[in-house]
Design an enzyme around this catalytic site. Structure first.
Site, PDB file in Angstrom:
ATOM      1  N   ASP A 134       0.788  -1.234   0.000  1.00  0.00           N
ATOM      2  CA  ASP A 134       0.000   0.000   0.000  1.00  0.00           C
ATOM      3  C   ASP A 134       0.822   1.287   0.000  1.00  0.00           C
ATOM      4  OD1 ASP A 134      -2.254   1.659   0.110  1.00  0.00           O
ATOM      5  OD2 ASP A 134      -2.176   1.704   2.286  1.00  0.00           O
ATOM      6  N   CYS A 198     -21.116   5.467  -8.393  1.00  0.00           N
ATOM      7  CA  CYS A 198     -20.241   6.337  -7.591  1.00  0.00           C
ATOM      8  C   CYS A 198     -20.961   7.644  -7.270  1.00  0.00           C
ATOM      9  CB  CYS A 198     -18.946   6.613  -8.354  1.00  0.00           C
ATOM     10  SG  CYS A 198     -17.923   7.816  -7.471  1.00  0.00           S
ATOM     11  N   CYS A 214     -13.124  11.481  -4.756  1.00  0.00           N
ATOM     12  CA  CYS A 214     -13.469  10.168  -4.203  1.00  0.00           C
ATOM     13  C   CYS A 214     -13.709  10.270  -2.691  1.00  0.00           C
ATOM     14  CB  CYS A 214     -12.337   9.187  -4.508  1.00  0.00           C
ATOM     15  SG  CYS A 214     -12.556   7.594  -3.711  1.00  0.00           S
ATOM     16  N   CYS A 240     -14.975   4.280   1.544  1.00  0.00           N
ATOM     17  CA  CYS A 240     -16.238   4.139   0.809  1.00  0.00           C
ATOM     18  C   CYS A 240     -16.172   2.823   0.048  1.00  0.00           C
ATOM     19  CB  CYS A 240     -16.391   5.314  -0.162  1.00  0.00           C
ATOM     20  SG  CYS A 240     -17.690   5.101  -1.395  1.00  0.00           S
ATOM     21  N   CYS A 243     -18.388   1.400  -4.842  1.00  0.00           N
ATOM     22  CA  CYS A 243     -18.030   0.837  -6.154  1.00  0.00           C
ATOM     23  C   CYS A 243     -17.616  -0.632  -6.052  1.00  0.00           C
ATOM     24  CB  CYS A 243     -16.963   1.679  -6.856  1.00  0.00           C
ATOM     25  SG  CYS A 243     -15.488   1.949  -5.891  1.00  0.00           S
TER      26      CYS A 243
HETATM   27 FE1  SF4 Z   1     -17.328  -2.020 -12.289  1.00  0.00          FE
HETATM   28 FE2  SF4 Z   1     -17.446  -4.506 -11.321  1.00  0.00          FE
HETATM   29 FE3  SF4 Z   1     -18.849  -3.861 -13.451  1.00  0.00          FE
HETATM   30 FE4  SF4 Z   1     -16.175  -4.026 -13.606  1.00  0.00          FE
HETATM   31  S1  SF4 Z   1     -17.599  -5.700 -13.207  1.00  0.00           S
HETATM   32  S2  SF4 Z   1     -17.465  -2.406 -14.475  1.00  0.00           S
HETATM   33  S3  SF4 Z   1     -15.628  -3.244 -11.613  1.00  0.00           S
HETATM   34  S4  SF4 Z   1     -19.117  -3.014 -11.418  1.00  0.00           S
HETATM   35 FE1  SF4 Z   2     -16.754   6.559  -5.903  1.00  0.00          FE
HETATM   36 FE2  SF4 Z   2     -15.619   4.258  -5.324  1.00  0.00          FE
HETATM   37 FE3  SF4 Z   2     -14.531   6.571  -4.494  1.00  0.00          FE
HETATM   38 FE4  SF4 Z   2     -16.785   5.637  -3.393  1.00  0.00          FE
HETATM   39  S1  SF4 Z   2     -14.739   4.671  -3.326  1.00  0.00           S
HETATM   40  S2  SF4 Z   2     -16.409   7.747  -4.069  1.00  0.00           S
HETATM   41  S3  SF4 Z   2     -17.808   4.739  -5.162  1.00  0.00           S
HETATM   42  S4  SF4 Z   2     -14.759   5.886  -6.592  1.00  0.00           S
END
Ligand code: SF4
Ligand code: SF4
Length: 379
Positions: A134, A198, A214, A240, A243
């Site tokens: 990381d 998002c 983000c 978060c 996504c």
């Molecule tokens: Fe996004 Fe998952 Fe769809 Fe890929 S499979 S576009 S990461 S939601």
């Molecule tokens: Fe958007 Fe993913 Fe960032 Fe949440 S973690 S704000 S869904 S890009």
């Protein structure tokens, strides 16, 4: 030394020490990544937390002269909390993202990598190794993609076929020329669910992230949270997961393979009001072991104040006034003024006007004035 046999031995040993997936990549420069990072820098998409030197981020040989290959590892983490406490009207709760459940993953991954390092050193005493996770210079994602751990998805995660994107990644650069594994085919296809879900449109052109938008990044900043993002924060205290949770590839993926990663529900989903008055000592004792505490208690408290506004928790008003009038930190005073305005009605104007008379800090004065306008606009 037979490198192919050694590779098999490492793979076998990795299973014994609780590494869920391992892959091998060449240590040649990550040219595509270099271009992507340049674009990110030009567009000011970076968070400021990452290594600034693009050469270091994309060329393993700078990090370990004589680098020949990289061992990438992944550990799966849980996506569902057992016995998750409910948020109630009296006691609303905030939430830490899944990557901050249980013990700080940096320590867990380092433990596994140290074990792998010792194993390798025993087999090849003159081996050269450099591990990172990381916060290291290399991009964990680029390495994992090249090593066949998973594909680099539109939600900016690595998706493994076995564990979805709920994996922690780490890597060891070495001067042993292990044979590289094959990358996995991108399975995002036409799907665009993460980009659409998002809340702040931070995923740009699928696969690029504007960190400044983000929420995961914004929850970690120490200053005032720009007002346009406060509503989007909801009850998130750190990180978060949106996504990831909307991703079809994560459906049904919930692995409880490492006891250290099990969350304490009262820490991963804590009551909001007690967070506002928690002492430094209590914060360290209760939250010090989770990765989400790395920026200290101020961003968490700021986010808790915003979450209380999200819940319109009137019972929080006395504590918010206490903070507005007495806290030494402008961010906490100003955010409290905003939350009071969001929660309360016309009767709060008089109190906010009193605060205007004693407040000295310009940004806080702006927040109080803005708060008064917010209430007036409710009428
Ligand atoms: Fe996004 Fe998952 Fe769809 Fe890929 S499979 S576009 S990461 S939601
Ligand atoms: Fe958007 Fe993913 Fe960032 Fe949440 S973690 S704000 S869904 S890009």
């Amino acid at each position: 030394m037979n490198i192919s046999i050694l590779k098999d031995e490492i793979v076998k040993y990795s299973k014994e020490i609780g590494i869920d997936k391992i892959g091998f990549a060449s240590a040649s420069p990550f040219s595509e990544l270099k271009e992507r990072l340049k674009i990110q820098q030009e567009n000011k998409f970076q968070s400021g937390f990452e290594e600034e030197d693009i050469e270091k981020r994309s060329n393993p040989d700078i990090l370990l002269p004589g680098a020949k290959s990289i061992i990438a590892i992944a550990l799966a983490y849980p996506s569902k909390m057992k016995n998750a406490p409910r948020s109630t009207k009296e006691d609303p709760r905030g939430i830490f993202c899944r990557a901050s459940w249980g013990k700080d993953y940096h320590h867990i991954l380092r433990d596994r990598m140290e074990k792998l390092e010792s194993f390798l050193k025993e087999k090849v005493p003159q081996v050269m190794l450099k591990s990172m996770v990381d916060t290291g210079e290399l991009s964990d994602r680029a390495v994992a993609e090249r090593a066949g751990i998973g594909w680099s998805a539109k939600n900016c995660s690595i998706i493994t076929p076995e564990f979805g994107s709920y994996v922690y990644l780490g890597e060891i650069i070495t001067n042993i020329p292990f044979e590289a594994d094959k990358p996995i085919e991108d399975n995002c296809g036409e799907c665009n669910k993460c980009v659409e879900a998002c809340p702040t449109d931070a995923l740009v052109q699928g696969g690029q992230l504007d960190s400044n938008k983000c929420i995961a990044f914004l929850t970690q900043t120490k200053g005032f949270l720009p007002e346009q993002y406060r509503k989007k924060l909801g009850n998130r205290l750190y990180g978060c997961d949106t996504c990831q949770t909307v991703c079809p590839e994560n459906k049904g993926k919930d692995f409880h393979l490492h006891v250290e990663m099990e969350p304490n529900p009262e820490i991963a989903k804590p009551k909001l009001k007690p967070l506002l008055t928690i002492s430094n000592r209590e914060f360290k004792d209760n939250f010090g072991h989770v990765s989400g505490s790395w920026r200290g208690k101020k961003p968490i408290q700021r986010n808790a104040i915003i979450a209380l506004a999200h819940f319109k928790d009137e019972s929080a008003l006395p504590i918010l006034y206490e903070l507005l009038f007495k806290d030494t930190r402008p961010v906490i005073r100003g955010t409290s003024a905003w939350a009071i305005a969001k929660i309360g009605g016309f009767e709060e104007i008089e109190n906010l006007q009193k605060a205007l008379l004693v407040e000295k800090e310009e940004k806080v004065l702006e927040e109080i004035t803005n708060g008064i306008s917010i209430i007036k606009n409710k009428q």
